[in-house]
Design an enzyme around this catalytic site. Structure first.
Site, PDB file in Angstrom:
ATOM      1  N   MET A 149       0.868  -1.180   0.000  1.00  0.00           N
ATOM      2  CA  MET A 149       0.000   0.000   0.000  1.00  0.00           C
ATOM      3  C   MET A 149       0.902   1.227   0.000  1.00  0.00           C
ATOM      4  O   MET A 149       1.997   1.184   0.560  1.00  0.00           O
ATOM      5  CB  MET A 149      -0.873  -0.033   1.253  1.00  0.00           C
ATOM      6  CG  MET A 149      -1.477   1.309   1.648  1.00  0.00           C
ATOM      7  SD  MET A 149      -2.641   1.169   3.017  1.00  0.00           S
ATOM      8  CE  MET A 149      -1.542   0.793   4.374  1.00  0.00           C
ATOM      9  N   ASP A 151       0.054   5.753  -0.975  1.00  0.00           N
ATOM     10  CA  ASP A 151      -0.659   6.987  -0.632  1.00  0.00           C
ATOM     11  C   ASP A 151      -2.113   6.790  -0.202  1.00  0.00           C
ATOM     12  O   ASP A 151      -2.840   6.017  -0.801  1.00  0.00           O
ATOM     13  CB  ASP A 151      -0.724   7.935  -1.839  1.00  0.00           C
ATOM     14  CG  ASP A 151       0.621   8.263  -2.444  1.00  0.00           C
ATOM     15  OD1 ASP A 151       0.633   9.045  -3.410  1.00  0.00           O
ATOM     16  OD2 ASP A 151       1.634   7.735  -1.965  1.00  0.00           O
ATOM     17  N   TRP A 175       5.797  -1.729  -4.569  1.00  0.00           N
ATOM     18  CA  TRP A 175       5.003  -0.822  -5.393  1.00  0.00           C
ATOM     19  C   TRP A 175       4.923  -1.362  -6.811  1.00  0.00           C
ATOM     20  O   TRP A 175       5.898  -1.881  -7.356  1.00  0.00           O
ATOM     21  CB  TRP A 175       5.695   0.559  -5.397  1.00  0.00           C
ATOM     22  CG  TRP A 175       4.993   1.580  -6.233  1.00  0.00           C
ATOM     23  CD1 TRP A 175       3.990   2.418  -5.848  1.00  0.00           C
ATOM     24  CD2 TRP A 175       5.248   1.880  -7.607  1.00  0.00           C
ATOM     25  NE1 TRP A 175       3.603   3.219  -6.880  1.00  0.00           N
ATOM     26  CE2 TRP A 175       4.358   2.912  -7.986  1.00  0.00           C
ATOM     27  CE3 TRP A 175       6.132   1.389  -8.554  1.00  0.00           C
ATOM     28  CZ2 TRP A 175       4.328   3.453  -9.268  1.00  0.00           C
ATOM     29  CZ3 TRP A 175       6.109   1.932  -9.833  1.00  0.00           C
ATOM     30  CH2 TRP A 175       5.204   2.944 -10.171  1.00  0.00           C
TER      31      TRP A 175
END
Lengths: 695, 168
Positions: A149, A151, A175
């Protein structure tokens, strides 16, 4: 939503006994009355027994849920292992070996300078076993069940639910493949996971459904603006909205058929144009947003007006820019009241309003804010103090905290701040444990009326619902150079409130020092000064082979001024050698007459600490290998050479928030499930009957 | 006529060398700003795409090199594991290189392509750390077959990170 069941689960002895003996014998005049009493007593007994059955039945359910989300069964090994042994190795307990050398402090996250470049140091350590990795998962911080996870996106309150969206990788613990996750809560603490809100299914967001913000229009309509990375990796802004405004869970979202609504304007790099803000309403009757970008090394905020969120006109110039700060990501722009304790709607402006401008700096991975004034006519924002302008002044948080975003919570009239808390460990560990990243506990944001020059952040009050088993420690005296254990039971889920008083005579007579103190270069809590460091050792084991000091360091500067610094020290947080070991922190303003105060939330691998009511905050990720589970302890420490201190503490154990997937018959409407109906109506009736007979 | 052709040939020659020098300059300038210019130069020059590449293309080439060297290293680790299947150091090394190949390298590729420098840096910096982490497992042992391989991976990954850091 208050979840009363955990209390009942943990303390079944609180229930009245299920069986009450009947009065023995009988004389004839009372025979009929005794029969009635017998029947009623038996009824009460049946009520009690069936209550126990229901409770035990629910224990199984919630207990499993708890375990599912608080214990990893198997580490996720993504690659095919070379041998069977590799797969089973994770289940063997690893023996820890001593590491003989401390690690170098570093500057930036996952920088190769950060970890020991000292390849020959000490004896080898292979610490990461299943038990240590499982422990790292938090009990009451938002995180998805697995994977990566980053932003926070589009936070909002709507029809009784808080909504949280977030950048999510459905395929792994790094990411990539970014889509929008989604969760809802009644109270910003107990979250329920929903299906993904948006995936990368259009040409304009096929390479990433990136960060965005929500605007709630006066008719309660929600519009979401977000950045898409197109099939050619161009960054564009896109409009989305709920498929069904009558669905309070806002489960399904629709992307506007004419997307993208904004493309990079001439003169703007096509990959330097992202993270649209919540819109504010201007006196011209238009909605205004800002989007971050850069020109060479100058971070800038582009401004657009719109009436329908579909067509936009770009304003001349920028809302603000600061040279040398690089790309501005995740801009946030919002008003705060100078006089009130309430938050303000994003469109507010006026004489008693200041505007906060905030940017996440891509270059140094920190979130900076500045206070200033917004002139709607000119479309410009000007900082109160240019020396501490955006990107060169104050940070929200001096630890791990990025891509933060606020929203106006119209439910409780407050401004609430979310922040992404990444990992500070190796990718190897993230792959093994199957997840990476947390969100900070949402914080209220207020203008600090006492200093006039900074914001105050504080965990939302709903977190206090998780408090259990309070312990008070009054006026604990800690002499210079000593450590005092605090008996709090399990020390991995705590809410700590502490006040310190130094020996004023010592402070007054302390010599002035030219010391230019900085937490980052101070060498940590082991470096002694006259008036510090002192504070708490969090997630420490009995032998203190692992500990994370959170502390104050007081310096008497020239002219007799007393300056206070607030730091968190990871350098001895773990014997593992592949985790970040920095000292983080900052100067904290302390006004005349104030005691030094801290609030610390401990939740397994995250420590969030707040000094002076939230003037300065530090979020720290730690990965102990020994100071975990029942071996974790809490201590007061005083490593100053000259002064003792007196501390008064209130410490609570913290319950789990039981963050789990949403299910329709679960806690969503807790007030009216069969169990709570039982508890609230039939049990009191049963208790009354029982007591009536026992008389 | 012959003179004209000679002139044209000479002109073409000079233009070519000028272009080649510019391309070589991009590579040289980029490599100068890395912690290990010789490794940078040899890695880039051994890939024919580098002559036409901008900074993002050079970064991709470096990640390719990281991937290749990590694959070689993991293969070597697996070979060694066949002889010593219970060696904790080797097992940990296999996990680390697994993380590089399944996590760091794909992350770097995707991030470079969409120019999210932060995440590309994460990937390559972590690759350095995993290589160093593997090497630490053998500290104190006089010599072992992975030393050069680990150093190679750490070298090229730190160069890759430095190239990524130069994104505009």
């Amino acid at each position: 939503m208050a979840d009363t069941r955990p209390l009942l689960l943990s303390d079944p002895d609180a229930l009245p006994t299920a069986y009450t003996p009947l009065p023995g014998g009988s004389s004839s005049p009372e025979i009929r009355r005794i029969h009635v009493k017998e029947v009623l007593a038996m009824f009460a007994g049946v009520v009690m027994v069936s209550l126990l059955v229901v409770i035990i039945g629910n224990t199984g359910q919630d207990g499993n849920v708890y375990h599912r989300h608080n214990r990893r069964d198997k580490p996720m090994l993504l690659a095919a292992s070379p041998t069977k042994e590799t797969a089973t190795k994770a289940e063997k307990a690893e023996k820890l070996q001593a590491v003989t050398r401390g690690m170098a402090a570093g500057v930036s996250e996952k920088s190769s300078r950060l970890y020991s470049s000292d390849v020959g140091a000490g004896t080898p350590v292979y610490p990461w076993n299943n038990s240590m990795l499982s422990w790292q998962r938090t009990a009451f911080h938002f995180q998805p069940e697995k994977n990566w996870m980053n932003d926070p996106n589009g936070p909002l309150f709507y029809k009784g639910w808080y909504h949280f969206f977030y950048q999510y990788n459905p395929k792994g613990a790094v990411w990539g493949n970014i889509v929008w996750g989604h969760a809802v809560s009644r109270d910003l603490i107990h979250w329920l996971h929903l299906p993904l809100a948006m995936v990368a299914d259009q040409w304009y967001d096929i390479n990433g459904v990136w960060t965005g913000s929500a605007t709630i229009l006066p008719n309660d309509q929600i519009v979401m603006l977000y950045t898409g990375s197109t099939n050619e990796s161009v960054q564009v802004q896109c409009l989305a909205y709920p498929a069904d405004h009558k669905d309070p869970l806002l489960t399904k979202w629709v992307k506007y058929s004419g997307n993208p609504v904004l493309v990079p304007p001439p003169g703007t790099g096509v990959k330097d144009f992202r993270d649209p803000t919540t819109a504010w309403y201007t006196t011209d009757g238009k909605w205004r947003i800002t989007i971050g970008s850069k020109v060479n090394k100058t971070g800038i905020s582009l401004v657009y007006d719109t009436k329908d969120f579909i067509t936009y006109e770009q304003l001349d110039g920028v809302l603000h820019a600061v040279p040398g700060t690089g790309m501005w990501e995740c801009i946030d722009f919002y008003p705060v009241s100078k006089t009130s304790d309430k938050g303000l709607d994003t469109s507010q402006n006026g004489a008693d309003v200041k505007h906060v401008m905030k940017a996440s700096l891509d270059d140094d991975r920190n979130d900076y804010y500045a206070l200033g004034s917004y002139n709607e006519k000119t479309g410009k924002w000007v900082p109160d103090n240019q020396k501490i302008d955006v990107g060169i002044g104050i940070r929200y948080d001096y630890g791990k905290f990025y891509a933060s975003k606020t929203f106006y919570d119209q439910n409780k009239q407050r401004r609430v701040l979310w922040g992404w808390i990444g990992e500070s460990d190796s990718e190897n560990a993230d792959v093994k444990k199957g997840w990476a990243s947390l969100q900070g506990i949402p914080r209220t944001v207020l203008f600090d009326q006492k200093t006039g020059s900074n914001l105050l952040q504080w965990p939302v009050e709903e977190i206090e619902k998780l408090r259990l088993n309070k312990k008070n420690f009054d006026k604990v005296q800690v002499k210079a150079g000593s450590v005092v254990p605090l008996d709090v039971g399990t020390a991995t889920q705590l809410d700590i409130v502490v006040e310190f008083e130094l020996d004023q005579k010592v402070v007054e007579s302390a010599a002035e020092s030219n010391e230019e103190f900085s937490c980052q270069t101070s060498g940590g809590a082991a470096k002694r000064g006259a008036l510090g460091p002192f504070g708490l050792l969090v997630l420490a084991d009995d032998s203190l082979s692992e500990r994370t000091p959170v502390y104050f360091y007081v310096v008497k500067g020239s002219g007799g001024t007393v300056n206070t610094y607030f730091c968190a020290d990871q350098t001895r947080s773990s014997v593992a050698t592949d985790v970040v070991k920095q000292v983080s922190g900052s100067y904290v303003p302390v006004l005349k007459g104030e005691t030094l105060s801290l609030r610390i939330l401990v939740d397994h691998s995250i420590i969030e600490s707040f000094a002076q009511g939230g003037r300065t905050t530090i979020t720290t990720r730690v990965y102990p290998t020994q100071a975990i589970y029942g071996a974790a302890r809490l201590f007061l420490f005083n490593n100053a050479t000259d002064t003792s201190f007196t501390a008064s503490l209130q410490i609570w154990q913290m319950n789990s928030a039981f963050i789990r997937p949403f299910s329709p018959d679960a806690a969503s409407h807790a007030s009216f499930t069969p169990v709570t109906v039982f508890i609230k109506f039939i049990v009191p009736f049963g208790i009354f009957l029982t007591l009536y007979f026992v008389r | 006529m012959k003179n004209l052709m000679c002139l044209a040939a000479v002109l073409i020659f000079f233009i070519q060398t000028a272009i080649l020098r510019t391309e070589a300059n991009i590579i040289a300038q980029t490599c100068q700003k890395t912690p290990n210019p010789p490794v940078c130069l040899s890695s880039l020059k051994s890939d024919p795409r580098s002559t036409q590449a901008d900074i993002y293309g050079l970064a991709i080439i470096m990640v390719d090199v990281v991937k290749a060297k990590s694959t070689t290293t993991l293969n070597q680790i697996n070979q060694l594991l066949k002889q010593s299947p219970r060696d904790k150091g080797l097992i940990d090394c296999a996990d680390r290189y697994n993380a590089v190949l399944k996590g760091d390298v794909p992350e770097a590729y995707e991030a470079i392509n969409v120019r999210r420098r932060m995440f590309a840096l994460d990937g390559m910096n972590d690759a350095v750390n995993e290589a160093n982490g593997c090497e630490r497992n053998f500290a104190g042992r006089s010599s072992h077959p992975l030393t050069k391989l680990n150093k190679d991976v750490a070298d090229v990954a730190s160069v890759a990170a430095a190239v990524i850091n130069q994104f505009g």
